[in-house]
Design a protein around this motif. Structure first.
Motif, short mmCIF file in Angstrom:
data_model
loop_
_atom_site.label_atom_id
_atom_site.label_comp_id
_atom_site.label_asym_id
_atom_site.label_seq_id
_atom_site.Cartn_x
_atom_site.Cartn_y
_atom_site.Cartn_z
N SER A 94 -18.87 -18.81 5.43
CA SER A 94 -18.82 -17.90 4.28
C SER A 94 -20.21 -17.39 3.94
CB SER A 94 -18.21 -18.60 3.06
OG SER A 94 -16.85 -18.87 3.28
N ILE A 95 -21.21 -18.26 4.00
CA ILE A 95 -22.59 -17.83 3.73
C ILE A 95 -23.02 -16.75 4.71
CG2 ILE A 95 -25.00 -18.60 3.80
CD1 ILE A 95 -24.00 -21.26 2.57
N ALA A 96 -22.56 -16.86 5.96
CA ALA A 96 -22.92 -15.86 6.98
C ALA A 96 -22.48 -14.45 6.58
CB ALA A 96 -22.33 -16.26 8.33
N PHE A 97 -21.38 -14.34 5.81
CA PHE A 97 -20.91 -13.03 5.35
C PHE A 97 -22.01 -12.27 4.63
CE2 PHE A 97 -16.34 -13.77 5.95
CZ PHE A 97 -15.88 -12.48 6.11
N PHE A 98 -22.81 -12.97 3.83
CA PHE A 98 -23.81 -12.32 3.00
C PHE A 98 -24.85 -11.58 3.84
CE2 PHE A 98 -27.50 -12.04 0.21
CZ PHE A 98 -26.92 -11.64 -0.99
N TYR A 99 -25.11 -12.07 5.04
CA TYR A 99 -26.20 -11.55 5.85
C TYR A 99 -25.75 -10.58 6.94
CZ TYR A 99 -28.58 -15.21 3.36
OH TYR A 99 -29.08 -15.98 2.36
N LEU A 100 -24.49 -10.19 6.93
CA LEU A 100 -24.02 -9.23 7.93
C LEU A 100 -24.63 -7.86 7.66
CD1 LEU A 100 -20.23 -10.14 8.20
CD2 LEU A 100 -22.04 -10.65 9.84
N PRO A 101 -25.07 -7.19 8.72
CA PRO A 101 -25.62 -5.84 8.52
C PRO A 101 -24.52 -4.85 8.15
CG PRO A 101 -25.45 -6.36 10.86
CD PRO A 101 -25.08 -7.61 10.12
N VAL A 102 -24.88 -3.83 7.40
CA VAL A 102 -23.91 -2.80 7.00
C VAL A 102 -23.88 -1.74 8.10
CG1 VAL A 102 -23.20 -1.22 5.17
CG2 VAL A 102 -24.46 -3.30 4.61
N THR A 103 -23.26 -2.12 9.20
CA THR A 103 -23.14 -1.26 10.37
C THR A 103 -21.76 -1.48 10.97
OG1 THR A 103 -23.99 -2.97 11.84
CG2 THR A 103 -25.61 -1.44 10.90
N ASN A 104 -21.43 -0.66 11.97
CA ASN A 104 -20.15 -0.87 12.65
C ASN A 104 -20.10 -2.25 13.32
OD1 ASN A 104 -19.05 1.55 11.90
ND2 ASN A 104 -19.57 2.62 13.79
N CYS A 122 -18.44 -8.19 13.33
CA CYS A 122 -18.81 -9.58 13.02
C CYS A 122 -18.01 -10.10 11.82
CB CYS A 122 -20.30 -9.69 12.74
SG CYS A 122 -21.32 -9.41 14.19
N MET A 123 -17.77 -9.21 10.85
CA MET A 123 -16.99 -9.61 9.69
C MET A 123 -15.57 -10.00 10.11
SD MET A 123 -16.16 -7.42 6.23
CE MET A 123 -17.86 -7.10 5.87
N LEU A 124 -14.99 -9.24 11.02
CA LEU A 124 -13.66 -9.57 11.53
C LEU A 124 -13.66 -10.92 12.24
CD1 LEU A 124 -12.09 -6.27 12.94
CD2 LEU A 124 -11.17 -7.74 11.16
N LEU A 125 -14.70 -11.17 13.05
CA LEU A 125 -14.78 -12.44 13.77
C LEU A 125 -14.90 -13.61 12.79
CD1 LEU A 125 -17.14 -11.41 16.72
CD2 LEU A 125 -14.66 -11.74 16.78
N LEU A 126 -15.72 -13.44 11.75
CA LEU A 126 -15.83 -14.48 10.73
C LEU A 126 -14.50 -14.68 10.00
CD1 LEU A 126 -19.33 -13.82 9.11
CD2 LEU A 126 -18.63 -15.83 10.41
#
Length: 196
Positions: free
Chosen positions: A60-70, A75-79
């Motif tokens: 869940s913490i990793a969500f915060f650091y995802l880049p705002v890109t395609n 990566c958001m889907l994988l998480l």
């Protein structure tokens, strides 16, 4: 070739992505439910619950650091896939652990409190759902989120990111702490059953 720094979801693509995100979450949740029994038989309920909670917190913490890109959306889907599987593992374990608590009550006090324990758990879940739903609205309001606005402030975006990352992670930490004091290990449950 340069780094992927653009987002091109478009109006229809955004709704497709949102639907895909939620649908994948539900399917992976079901996969987690199926995995709950073999994992808990192998590792024990308490260990499985602890491991799943720790993984949910870290991911869940990793969500915060995802880049705002395609690529960030991918990566958001994988998480979402992995977190939903661990959430699915935890869900049936909670109800199974209610039954263990009822057995422990009988073992410790000689009285069957099954109905009280299950109804208390069910009531807690209903209250939790109501509080969580309103807490999200309060959080978004506090961060200045404007419904249906195309452009949001940096604070509003930060609030949305926190709702998907650090706040669920904090709840996972609380679950881990509670599991550390939860007394019903596999050995304790085996001891209870052999004493009957």
């Amino acid at each position: 070739m340069g780094a992927d720094t653009s987002i091109d979801l478009g109006f229809a693509s955004f709704f497709f992505f949102a639907g895909l995100f939620l649908a994948i979450g539900e399917v992976c949740n079901m996969v987690g439910v199926v995995l709950a029994m073999p994992l808990s038989k192998r590792l024990g309920k308490k260990t499985t619950f602890l491991f799943s909670s720790v993984m949910m917190g870290i991911l869940s913490i990793a969500f915060f650091y995802l880049p705002v890109t395609n690529s960030g959306f991918v990566c958001m889907l994988l998480l979402q896939i992995v977190i939903s599987i661990f959430t699915g593992v935890v869900s049936p374990l909670v109800w199974s652990m209610y039954a263990d608590v009822a057995d422990y009550s009988y073992y410790k006090h000689g009285t069957a409190s099954t109905a009280l324990i299950f109804s208390s758990g069910s009531m807690a879940q209903k209250f939790g759902g109501a509080i969580a739903g309103s807490a999200v609205l309060v959080l978004f309001s506090a961060f200045g989120l404007q419904p249906n606005a195309v452009n949001q402030t940096a604070d509003a975006i930060c609030g949305m990111k926190l709702a998907m990352s650090y706040i669920p992670a904090a709840i996972s930490v609380l679950m881990v702490v509670l599991m550390f004091v939860y007394p019903l290990t596999t050995e304790k449950i085996r001891e209870m059953k052999t004493s009957w």
